[in-house]
Design an enzyme around this catalytic site. Structure first.
Site, PDB file in Angstrom:
ATOM      1  N   GLY A   1       0.839  -1.191   0.000  1.00 32.97           N
ATOM      2  CA  GLY A   1       0.000   0.000   0.000  1.00 32.97           C
ATOM      3  C   GLY A   1       0.874   1.241   0.000  1.00 32.97           C
ATOM      4  NE  ARG A   2      -2.718   6.864   0.522  1.00 34.68           N
ATOM      5  CZ  ARG A   2      -3.955   6.389   0.554  1.00 34.68           C
ATOM      6  NH1 ARG A   2      -4.213   5.313   1.289  1.00 34.68           N
ATOM      7  NH2 ARG A   2      -4.930   6.967  -0.127  1.00 34.68           N
ATOM      8  CB  ILE A   3       3.382   2.229   4.626  1.00 36.67           C
ATOM      9  CG1 ILE A   3       2.610   3.320   5.369  1.00 36.67           C
ATOM     10  CG2 ILE A   3       4.668   1.901   5.388  1.00 36.67           C
ATOM     11  CD1 ILE A   3       2.051   2.889   6.702  1.00 36.67           C
TER      12      ILE A   3
ATOM     13  NE  ARG B   1      -3.036  -0.705  13.734  1.00 36.38           N
ATOM     14  CZ  ARG B   1      -2.586   0.472  13.360  1.00 36.38           C
ATOM     15  NH1 ARG B   1      -1.280   0.674  13.238  1.00 36.38           N
ATOM     16  NH2 ARG B   1      -3.424   1.473  13.110  1.00 36.38           N
TER      17      ARG B   1
ATOM     18  CG  ASP C   1       6.644   1.866  15.882  1.00 33.32           C
ATOM     19  OD1 ASP C   1       7.263   2.501  16.774  1.00 33.32           O
ATOM     20  OD2 ASP C   1       5.558   2.236  15.415  1.00 33.32           O
TER      21      ASP C   1
ATOM     22  CD  GLU D   1       1.032  -1.462  20.329  1.00 34.12           C
ATOM     23  OE1 GLU D   1       0.563  -0.333  20.075  1.00 34.12           O
ATOM     24  OE2 GLU D   1       1.840  -2.045  19.573  1.00 34.12           O
TER      25      GLU D   1
ATOM     26  CG  HIS E   1       1.977   2.021  17.978  1.00 28.73           C
ATOM     27  ND1 HIS E   1       0.936   1.157  18.148  1.00 28.73           N
ATOM     28  CD2 HIS E   1       1.807   2.541  16.725  1.00 28.73           C
ATOM     29  CE1 HIS E   1       0.171   1.138  17.069  1.00 28.73           C
ATOM     30  NE2 HIS E   1       0.686   1.974  16.184  1.00 28.73           N
TER      31      HIS E   1
END
Length: 318
Positions: free
Chosen positions: A156-158, A235, A259, A264, A282
């Site tokens: 996707g975008r990332i 995630r 991250d 978490e 995060h």
């Protein structure tokens, strides 16, 4: 400064930057509960009058929680993710769900590359060695990104921005997604295990949610191999935590950069104590630019909704 419009009650269930809180308080009656819903929503949240909720993909908003808010009209995710918002329940009620697509994508991609570099070059363990006085005994050879093989989970975008940055290191690119993309860099792998087997570094950048839970499994980590590194900026649920702990204990992979993590903010001691594991809280998507973009998307969505105008960043109905 204009007085807040008392009929527009907004409930925020996540921590927000001060500048965003100030902007909300100018135009809305804000109920701020940054620690989330808890066992029950406190009376101070004024649930009967809440017309808008601000949350994020991790905190979400369930159908049962929506049912406790009889006046609810809009749920806005502060960020791109909305995987834990019950969009189907919202659709049945006619509640609009919004997010901020792409607002933090560049920052997350930067963070992913930073974790890759730090892991490969051993910044954390080498710094600790120098602090302990081991200057001459801390010069073990470390891999580099240049010319290495990068596998990206999610395009996707990332994922696309990570791929673009990796080009600067002349990395060989492969990716796994639900389908191939003609305009994506790198070779498509329908089988994630096959991608892991031909990668030196594996970066997780896909959506969270039930469809991708434990997508990166013990089998995938074993395929990555003893010289391979895994980085997760998507995630925590996508990467099986216990499988990761086991792979590190068995030296089945070389290290990990996280991250995000399941459950978490609780991080297993086995990960914190491992010299080739990096954990950030995060924050991959947090930068002045990304937070500003997320704020703008949030305020625009609320303003458009209450003005009865089309909401630009509404998510597709379930």
């Amino acid at each position: 400064m204009s007085a807040p419009q008392s009929g527009k009650h907004v409930l925020a269930l996540i921590a927000l930057p001060d500048v965003t809180l100030d902007a909300l308080r100018r135009d809305y009656t804000l109920r701020y509960h940054p620690d989330g819903w808890g066992e029950a929503l406190p009376a101070s949240a004024d649930p009967v009058n809440v017309r808008a909720v601000i949350t994020n993909g991790s905190t979400g908003l369930s159908g049962a929680q929506m049912a406790a808010l009889p006046a609810l009209e809009i749920v806005s995710a502060f960020g791109a993710g909305y995987e834990n918002i019950d969009v189907a329940a919202a659709t049945r009620r006619g509640i609009v769900v919004t997010h901020a697509p792409g607002a933090n994508a560049a920052t997350v991609a930067d963070h992913a590359i930073g974790l890759l570099l730090a892991l490969a070059r051993g910044y954390a363990p080498l710094t600790e060695a120098v602090r302990a006085g081991r200057w001459r005994t801390s010069r073990a050879e470390r891999p580099t990104l240049t010319g290495a093989r990068l596998g990206i989970v999610g395009m996707g975008r990332i994922g696309r921005l990570i791929a673009a940055r990796a080009q600067g290191f002349d990395m060989t690119l492969g990716y796994h997604a639900r389908r191939p993309h003609d305009d994506a860099r790198g070779r498509y792998y329908a089988d994630l295990t096959e991608l892991a087997a031909v990668s030196d570094f594996l970066v997780i950048a896909c959506n969270g949610g039930a469809a991708t839970k434990h997508l990166v499994s013990s089998k995938v980590l074993q395929a990555l191999g003893p010289n391979g590194y895994v980085v997760n900026v998507s995630r925590g649920s996508v990467l099986d935590t216990q499988a990761l702990i086991d792979a590190l204990a068995q030296a089945a992979i070389a290290g990990a950069g996280l991250d995000v993590i399941e459950d978490e903010p609780a991080v297993p001691r086995a990960l914190l104590d491992h010299p080739d594991v990096l954990v950030t809280p995060h924050i991959a998507g947090r930068s002045p630019a990304s937070l500003s973009a997320q704020r703008d998307a949030l305020l625009a969505s609320l303003a458009q909704h209450f003005a009865h105008a089309p909401v630009e960043f509404a998510v597709p109905v379930a």
